[in-house]
Design a protein around this motif. Sequence first.
Motif, PDB file in Angstrom:
ATOM      1  N   ILE A  82      14.780  -9.805   5.105  1.00 46.20           N
ATOM      2  CA  ILE A  82      13.533  -9.647   4.625  1.00 46.20           C
ATOM      3  C   ILE A  82      12.672  -9.710   6.479  1.00 46.20           C
ATOM      4  O   ILE A  82      11.747  -9.515   6.213  1.00 46.20           O
ATOM      5  CB  ILE A  82      13.147 -11.160   3.749  1.00 46.20           C
ATOM      6  N   LEU A  83      12.980  -9.207   6.705  1.00 54.82           N
ATOM      7  CA  LEU A  83      12.290  -9.336   8.691  1.00 54.82           C
ATOM      8  C   LEU A  83      12.753  -8.167   9.159  1.00 54.82           C
ATOM      9  O   LEU A  83      14.220  -8.622  10.022  1.00 54.82           O
ATOM     10  CB  LEU A  83      12.868 -10.274   9.308  1.00 54.82           C
ATOM     11  N   PRO A  84      12.403  -6.742   9.487  1.00 57.13           N
ATOM     12  CA  PRO A  84      13.041  -5.952  10.338  1.00 57.13           C
ATOM     13  C   PRO A  84      13.477  -6.602  11.810  1.00 57.13           C
ATOM     14  O   PRO A  84      12.564  -7.138  12.368  1.00 57.13           O
ATOM     15  CB  PRO A  84      11.638  -5.402  10.500  1.00 57.13           C
ATOM     16  N   ARG A  90       8.904  -6.376  12.818  1.00 57.44           N
ATOM     17  CA  ARG A  90       9.255  -7.862  12.473  1.00 57.44           C
ATOM     18  C   ARG A  90       7.654  -8.348  12.649  1.00 57.44           C
ATOM     19  O   ARG A  90       6.748  -9.231  11.865  1.00 57.44           O
ATOM     20  CB  ARG A  90       9.846  -8.458  13.469  1.00 57.44           C
ATOM     21  N   LEU A  91       6.880  -8.084  14.541  1.00 56.01           N
ATOM     22  CA  LEU A  91       5.598  -8.081  13.946  1.00 56.01           C
ATOM     23  C   LEU A  91       4.405  -7.960  12.685  1.00 56.01           C
ATOM     24  O   LEU A  91       3.926  -8.983  12.798  1.00 56.01           O
ATOM     25  CB  LEU A  91       5.087  -7.191  15.817  1.00 56.01           C
ATOM     26  N   ARG A  92       5.145  -6.664  12.001  1.00 59.32           N
ATOM     27  CA  ARG A  92       4.342  -6.139  11.508  1.00 59.32           C
ATOM     28  C   ARG A  92       4.736  -6.616  10.177  1.00 59.32           C
ATOM     29  O   ARG A  92       3.559  -7.707   9.464  1.00 59.32           O
ATOM     30  CB  ARG A  92       3.786  -4.494  11.316  1.00 59.32           C
ATOM     31  N   VAL A  93       5.317  -7.104   9.155  1.00 57.41           N
ATOM     32  CA  VAL A  93       5.721  -7.684   8.435  1.00 57.41           C
ATOM     33  C   VAL A  93       5.208  -9.082   8.777  1.00 57.41           C
ATOM     34  O   VAL A  93       4.822  -9.499   7.860  1.00 57.41           O
ATOM     35  CB  VAL A  93       6.999  -7.476   8.511  1.00 57.41           C
ATOM     36  N   LYS A  94       5.195 -10.177   9.355  1.00 57.72           N
ATOM     37  CA  LYS A  94       5.067 -11.079  10.370  1.00 57.72           C
ATOM     38  C   LYS A  94       3.348 -11.598   9.583  1.00 57.72           C
ATOM     39  O   LYS A  94       2.626 -12.308   9.159  1.00 57.72           O
ATOM     40  CB  LYS A  94       5.221 -12.380  11.430  1.00 57.72           C
ATOM     41  N   THR A  95       2.676 -10.640  10.283  1.00 60.74           N
ATOM     42  CA  THR A  95       1.354  -9.640  10.182  1.00 60.74           C
ATOM     43  C   THR A  95       0.570  -9.994   9.229  1.00 60.74           C
ATOM     44  O   THR A  95      -0.218 -10.920   8.549  1.00 60.74           O
ATOM     45  CB  THR A  95       1.334  -8.947  11.316  1.00 60.74           C
ATOM     46  N   LEU A  96       1.199  -9.397   7.701  1.00 58.13           N
ATOM     47  CA  LEU A  96       0.642  -9.175   6.720  1.00 58.13           C
ATOM     48  C   LEU A  96       0.973 -10.552   6.356  1.00 58.13           C
ATOM     49  O   LEU A  96      -0.180 -10.944   5.586  1.00 58.13           O
ATOM     50  CB  LEU A  96       2.055  -8.518   6.108  1.00 58.13           C
ATOM     51  N   SER A  97       1.924 -11.308   6.663  1.00 58.98           N
ATOM     52  CA  SER A  97       2.851 -12.530   5.819  1.00 58.98           C
ATOM     53  C   SER A  97       1.730 -13.654   6.341  1.00 58.98           C
ATOM     54  O   SER A  97       1.132 -13.649   5.456  1.00 58.98           O
ATOM     55  CB  SER A  97       4.016 -13.068   5.904  1.00 58.98           C
ATOM     56  N   PHE A  98       1.187 -13.989   7.608  1.00 56.98           N
ATOM     57  CA  PHE A  98       0.456 -14.965   7.887  1.00 56.98           C
ATOM     58  C   PHE A  98      -1.032 -14.213   7.562  1.00 56.98           C
ATOM     59  O   PHE A  98      -1.781 -15.286   6.961  1.00 56.98           O
ATOM     60  CB  PHE A  98       0.633 -14.436   9.949  1.00 56.98           C
ATOM     61  N   GLY A 156       7.264  -0.075   5.032  1.00 59.58           N
ATOM     62  CA  GLY A 156       8.962   0.775   4.648  1.00 59.58           C
ATOM     63  C   GLY A 156       9.590   0.884   2.715  1.00 59.58           C
ATOM     64  O   GLY A 156       8.185  -0.256   2.300  1.00 59.58           O
ATOM     65  N   ASP A 157      10.538   0.757   2.544  1.00 61.94           N
ATOM     66  CA  ASP A 157      11.346   0.377   0.614  1.00 61.94           C
ATOM     67  C   ASP A 157      11.812  -0.393   1.351  1.00 61.94           C
ATOM     68  O   ASP A 157      11.960  -0.322  -0.209  1.00 61.94           O
ATOM     69  CB  ASP A 157      11.526   1.908   0.762  1.00 61.94           C
ATOM     70  N   GLN A 158      12.040  -1.302   2.195  1.00 63.02           N
ATOM     71  CA  GLN A 158      12.385  -2.462   2.032  1.00 63.02           C
ATOM     72  C   GLN A 158      11.249  -3.386   1.279  1.00 63.02           C
ATOM     73  O   GLN A 158      10.643  -4.151   2.167  1.00 63.02           O
ATOM     74  CB  GLN A 158      13.248  -2.258   3.290  1.00 63.02           C
TER      75      GLN A 158
END
Length: 213
Positions: A82-84, A90-98, A156-158
């Motif tokens: 669940i982390l690219p 990866r940074l973008r996903v964590k930014t949204l999560s945080f 994305g789609d993942q």
Amino acid sequence: MKIALYDYWRSSASFRVRIALYLAGLEFKTIPVDLLNKDNLNEEYLALNPQGLVPTLLIDDQVLTQSLAIIEYLDETGRLNILPENPVERLRVKTLSFAIAMEIHPVCNLSVATYAVEASDKKITMNHWMEKFVSKGLLAVEKLLAHPQTGTFCHGDQITMADICLVPQVYNANRWNIPLDDYPRIRSIVENLTVIEAFSKASPEEAQKLKGN
Ligand SMILES: N[C@@H](CCC(=O)N[C@@H](CS)C(=O)NCC(=O)O)C(=O)O
């Protein structure tokens, strides 16, 4: 491997871990911790989780706390994806999560919101408090999602960690009747996610049925 989740059905942080466990295909037992009854503050629970917060996950003899750390652990131990890999993604996903888990969620915690209501002699209501901070926080998330890499899901789609954070936060917004008309990207992503079994199975309504399974 024996897995037990100390969980409160309505807790967003517990909801995140339930989604991650279902996505990883891991079987687990639920141990309810009733926050309204202050079960999270009893000595036995505090010995496991000194912060007095849910969730706490037991994997065999390991005691794991903090939902995002738990989810990252499940990712690192190869049970999730669940982390690219790419550091910028990866940074973008964590930014949204945080933006959700570290900005919106803590301010809206039961103990924080209850304190605000009591300290204001009830001039502030629970609904006003929630609306103020959830609306503001979700507006920022909506803006972050106005990005070329937003797809069916947050990135994305993942399915990523950001999706695991978003669905419980939107559940919470609905619970407090916070209008989501101004958040079309969030609404569309959540619609795409809620049909996925791991997300629907992890919902508070389903968790409530599990009580001590
Ligand atoms: N950062 C923690 C937050 C955990 C948390 O705040 N849990 C809430 C329920 S969603 C809680 O236990 N609240 C108890 C209280 O406010 O007394 C995590 O992600 O695990």
